[in-house]
Design a protein around this motif. Structure first.
Motif, PDB file in Angstrom:
ATOM      1  N   ALA A  91      13.977  33.346  29.141  1.00 18.39           N
ATOM      2  CA  ALA A  91      12.924  34.266  29.790  1.00 18.39           C
ATOM      3  C   ALA A  91      11.977  33.707  30.672  1.00 18.39           C
ATOM      4  CB  ALA A  91      12.231  35.345  28.117  1.00 18.39           C
ATOM      5  N   ALA A  92      11.116  32.560  30.184  1.00 15.72           N
ATOM      6  CA  ALA A  92      10.460  31.875  31.013  1.00 15.72           C
ATOM      7  C   ALA A  92      11.383  31.738  32.716  1.00 15.72           C
ATOM      8  CB  ALA A  92      10.107  30.995  29.498  1.00 15.72           C
ATOM      9  N   ARG A  93      12.886  31.364  32.401  1.00 19.66           N
ATOM     10  CA  ARG A  93      13.369  31.114  33.921  1.00 19.66           C
ATOM     11  C   ARG A  93      13.469  29.555  33.550  1.00 19.66           C
ATOM     12  NH1 ARG A  93      11.709  34.369  38.693  1.00 19.66           N
ATOM     13  NH2 ARG A  93      12.206  36.620  37.680  1.00 19.66           N
ATOM     14  N   ARG A  94      13.405  29.268  32.475  1.00 26.36           N
ATOM     15  CA  ARG A  94      13.393  27.342  32.031  1.00 26.36           C
ATOM     16  C   ARG A  94      14.972  27.342  31.821  1.00 26.36           C
ATOM     17  NH1 ARG A  94       8.914  24.584  31.184  1.00 26.36           N
ATOM     18  NH2 ARG A  94       7.075  25.468  32.084  1.00 26.36           N
ATOM     19  N   PHE A  95      15.307  28.196  32.189  1.00 27.84           N
ATOM     20  CA  PHE A  95      16.835  28.391  31.238  1.00 27.84           C
ATOM     21  C   PHE A  95      17.478  29.030  31.778  1.00 27.84           C
ATOM     22  CE2 PHE A  95      20.404  27.859  28.170  1.00 27.84           C
ATOM     23  CZ  PHE A  95      20.948  26.960  28.394  1.00 27.84           C
ATOM     24  N   ALA A  96      18.948  28.940  31.961  1.00 30.77           N
ATOM     25  CA  ALA A  96      20.028  30.128  32.902  1.00 30.77           C
ATOM     26  C   ALA A  96      20.025  30.405  31.320  1.00 30.77           C
ATOM     27  CB  ALA A  96      21.389  29.270  33.877  1.00 30.77           C
ATOM     28  N   LEU A 168       6.829  28.290  20.885  1.00 33.08           N
ATOM     29  CA  LEU A 168       6.921  28.439  21.944  1.00 33.08           C
ATOM     30  C   LEU A 168       6.399  28.194  23.283  1.00 33.08           C
ATOM     31  CD1 LEU A 168      10.010  29.471  23.678  1.00 33.08           C
ATOM     32  CD2 LEU A 168       9.938  29.159  20.847  1.00 33.08           C
ATOM     33  N   LEU A 169       5.576  28.467  23.184  1.00 33.50           N
ATOM     34  CA  LEU A 169       3.950  28.186  24.073  1.00 33.50           C
ATOM     35  C   LEU A 169       3.467  26.380  24.076  1.00 33.50           C
ATOM     36  CD1 LEU A 169       1.729  31.563  23.435  1.00 33.50           C
ATOM     37  CD2 LEU A 169       2.962  30.717  25.491  1.00 33.50           C
ATOM     38  N   VAL A 170       3.842  26.052  23.075  1.00 32.40           N
ATOM     39  CA  VAL A 170       3.561  24.472  22.843  1.00 32.40           C
ATOM     40  C   VAL A 170       4.824  24.248  23.230  1.00 32.40           C
ATOM     41  CG1 VAL A 170       3.945  23.106  21.863  1.00 32.40           C
ATOM     42  CG2 VAL A 170       2.570  24.617  21.147  1.00 32.40           C
ATOM     43  N   ILE A 171       6.106  24.710  23.435  1.00 33.06           N
ATOM     44  CA  ILE A 171       7.567  24.171  23.782  1.00 33.06           C
ATOM     45  C   ILE A 171       7.626  24.218  25.084  1.00 33.06           C
ATOM     46  CG2 ILE A 171       9.773  24.472  24.721  1.00 33.06           C
ATOM     47  CD1 ILE A 171      10.124  24.554  21.736  1.00 33.06           C
ATOM     48  N   LEU A 172       6.837  25.363  26.019  1.00 33.31           N
ATOM     49  CA  LEU A 172       7.150  25.876  27.444  1.00 33.31           C
ATOM     50  C   LEU A 172       5.612  24.874  28.202  1.00 33.31           C
ATOM     51  CD1 LEU A 172       7.515  29.124  27.339  1.00 33.31           C
ATOM     52  CD2 LEU A 172       8.993  27.775  28.624  1.00 33.31           C
ATOM     53  N   GLY A 173       4.641  24.842  27.287  1.00 32.59           N
ATOM     54  CA  GLY A 173       3.589  23.706  27.936  1.00 32.59           C
ATOM     55  C   GLY A 173       3.602  22.354  28.361  1.00 32.59           C
ATOM     56  N   VAL A 174       4.170  21.699  27.301  1.00 31.62           N
ATOM     57  CA  VAL A 174       4.529  20.254  27.101  1.00 31.62           C
ATOM     58  C   VAL A 174       5.571  19.742  27.967  1.00 31.62           C
ATOM     59  CG1 VAL A 174       2.663  20.461  25.093  1.00 31.62           C
ATOM     60  CG2 VAL A 174       5.801  20.380  25.147  1.00 31.62           C
ATOM     61  N   THR A 175       6.490  21.083  28.373  1.00 34.45           N
ATOM     62  CA  THR A 175       7.646  20.585  29.610  1.00 34.45           C
ATOM     63  C   THR A 175       7.946  20.729  30.523  1.00 34.45           C
ATOM     64  OG1 THR A 175       8.887  22.353  28.465  1.00 34.45           O
ATOM     65  CG2 THR A 175       9.582  20.497  27.328  1.00 34.45           C
ATOM     66  N   ASN A 176       5.614  21.438  31.034  1.00 39.47           N
ATOM     67  CA  ASN A 176       5.243  21.731  32.482  1.00 39.47           C
ATOM     68  C   ASN A 176       5.491  20.542  33.144  1.00 39.47           C
ATOM     69  OD1 ASN A 176       3.907  22.428  34.329  1.00 39.47           O
ATOM     70  ND2 ASN A 176       4.065  24.531  33.266  1.00 39.47           N
ATOM     71  N   ALA A 177       6.065  20.157  34.611  1.00 43.59           N
ATOM     72  CA  ALA A 177       6.059  19.927  35.295  1.00 43.59           C
ATOM     73  C   ALA A 177       4.474  19.106  35.435  1.00 43.59           C
ATOM     74  CB  ALA A 177       6.391  20.565  36.927  1.00 43.59           C
ATOM     75  N   ARG A 178       3.601  19.337  34.772  1.00 40.68           N
ATOM     76  CA  ARG A 178       1.945  19.559  35.090  1.00 40.68           C
ATOM     77  C   ARG A 178       1.715  18.188  33.506  1.00 40.68           C
ATOM     78  NH1 ARG A 178       1.789  24.838  37.671  1.00 40.68           N
ATOM     79  NH2 ARG A 178       1.002  25.468  35.563  1.00 40.68           N
ATOM     80  N   ALA A 179       2.591  17.902  32.897  1.00 38.56           N
ATOM     81  CA  ALA A 179       2.060  17.757  31.852  1.00 38.56           C
ATOM     82  C   ALA A 179       2.990  16.530  31.341  1.00 38.56           C
ATOM     83  CB  ALA A 179       3.313  18.116  30.504  1.00 38.56           C
ATOM     84  N   ASP A 250       3.035  29.551  34.729  1.00 34.53           N
ATOM     85  CA  ASP A 250       3.891  29.194  35.982  1.00 34.53           C
ATOM     86  C   ASP A 250       3.689  29.687  36.794  1.00 34.53           C
ATOM     87  OD1 ASP A 250       5.417  26.197  34.741  1.00 34.53           O
ATOM     88  OD2 ASP A 250       6.989  28.192  34.085  1.00 34.53           O
ATOM     89  N   THR A 251       2.750  29.294  37.254  1.00 30.27           N
ATOM     90  CA  THR A 251       2.571  30.084  38.944  1.00 30.27           C
ATOM     91  C   THR A 251       2.553  29.100  39.658  1.00 30.27           C
ATOM     92  OG1 THR A 251      -0.397  29.499  38.852  1.00 30.27           O
ATOM     93  CG2 THR A 251       0.597  32.063  37.996  1.00 30.27           C
ATOM     94  N   VAL A 252       3.175  28.954  40.588  1.00 31.71           N
ATOM     95  CA  VAL A 252       3.526  28.475  41.808  1.00 31.71           C
ATOM     96  C   VAL A 252       2.397  28.750  43.257  1.00 31.71           C
ATOM     97  CG1 VAL A 252       5.683  27.893  43.626  1.00 31.71           C
ATOM     98  CG2 VAL A 252       5.922  28.808  41.052  1.00 31.71           C
ATOM     99  N   LYS A 253       2.527  27.480  43.543  1.00 35.25           N
ATOM    100  CA  LYS A 253       0.903  27.352  44.485  1.00 35.25           C
ATOM    101  C   LYS A 253       1.830  28.201  45.442  1.00 35.25           C
ATOM    102  CE  LYS A 253      -2.140  24.181  46.813  1.00 35.25           C
ATOM    103  NZ  LYS A 253      -2.620  22.880  47.085  1.00 35.25           N
ATOM    104  N   LYS A 254       0.930  28.788  46.392  1.00 33.60           N
ATOM    105  CA  LYS A 254       1.414  29.411  47.445  1.00 33.60           C
ATOM    106  C   LYS A 254       1.469  28.286  48.616  1.00 33.60           C
ATOM    107  CE  LYS A 254       2.096  34.368  46.290  1.00 33.60           C
ATOM    108  NZ  LYS A 254       1.104  35.259  46.604  1.00 33.60           N
TER     109      LYS A 254
END
Length: 259
Positions: A91-96, A168-179, A250-254
């Motif tokens: 759902a978070a587009r982290r997995f196909a 899930l919020l923790v999983i998504l946060g700690v696996t973020n590219a900025r973590a 999970d915003t992407v810088k434009k």
């Protein structure tokens, strides 16, 4: 003197990923069901026996198993070990989405093998041990008279949604590219330990439909009748987390417009 650089690892095959998910889920379920069956209330008949690990021990066992599994199998499969996690990541587009069903099947197989292994070990226990374990639900999830603390279905539903959402919020946060790299399994494991300390008294803490299915099969009867709650509502919490995280965090810088 110079040495050749190590070759870049190739992308793991789907089979390797599914085996890793099966093994990691086995580890997770074997740890929590085994600890709950054999160690949680060991010596409880003797008020002076301090050997039982109780709720804290069960929560730590699962947290440590997830942490170890993430380090061991995460590099191959991503270390989901939970259908709700897989769906939340999709759902978070982290997995196909195309990989969701194979992962869930592998997780259910791993969980079933783990609960079967614990059942086999329990069958070799003293007279009445296996009957007591299965009669008590075999560490299954439940509400009402099957809740450790006597909590009703509303509390179980709310707990599964809220706790899985936060997990899930923790999983998504700690696996973020900025973590900070390298610490995600530690944060995930300790978060799961904390979540279990909250939810074990309410409904024996699911957060994982594969784990709930694997234990209800041996709990039987009323435990199977209540299983739908622990399949549906962890998934609801995970999907809410996945869809909301994508838009909130999970915003992407434009890039600036080119002339």
């Amino acid at each position: 003197m110079s040495y050749p650089a190590a070759p870049e690892p190739s992308e793991p095959s789907l089979l390797a990923k599914l085996i890793s998910e099966t093994a990691g889920t086995f580890l997770l379920v074997f740890a929590v069901v085994g600890t709950g069956t054999f160690s949680a209330f060991f010596g409880a008949q003797d008020a002076g026996n301090p050997l039982g690990v109780g709720f804290l021990g069960v929560a730590l066992a699962l947290g440590l198993a997830v942490m170890i599994g993430a380090y061991a199998f995460g590099p191959t499969s991503g270390g989901h070990f939970n259908p709700a996690v897989t769906l939340g990541l999709a759902a978070a587009r982290r997995f196909a989405w195309s990989g969701v069903l194979p992962y869930i099947v592998a997780q259910i197989v791993g969980a079933a093998l783990a609960s079967t292994a614990v059942f086999a070990l329990a069958s070799g226990g003293p007279a009445g041990f296996l009957d007591s374990a299965t009669g008590g639900g075999f560490v299954s999830n439940g509400f009402g008279e099957h809740s450790p603390g006597g909590f009703g279905i509303g509390s179980a539903i709310a707990a599964e949604i809220i706790i899985t959402f936060l997990f899930l919020l923790v999983i998504l946060g700690v696996t973020n590219a900025r973590a900070v790299a390298g610490f995600a399994p530690i944060a995930i494991g300790f978060t799961l330990t904390l979540m279990l300390l909250v939810t074990i008294p309410i409904d024996n803490a699911s957060l994982n439909p594969a784990r709930s299915i694997a234990t209800a099969v041996y709990g039987g009867g009323d435990w199977l009748a209540q299983l739908w709650v622990f399949i549906v509502f962890p998934i609801v919490g995970a999907l809410i987390a996945g869809f909301s995280y994508r838009f909130l965090f999970d915003t992407v810088k434009k890039l600036p417009a080119q002339n």
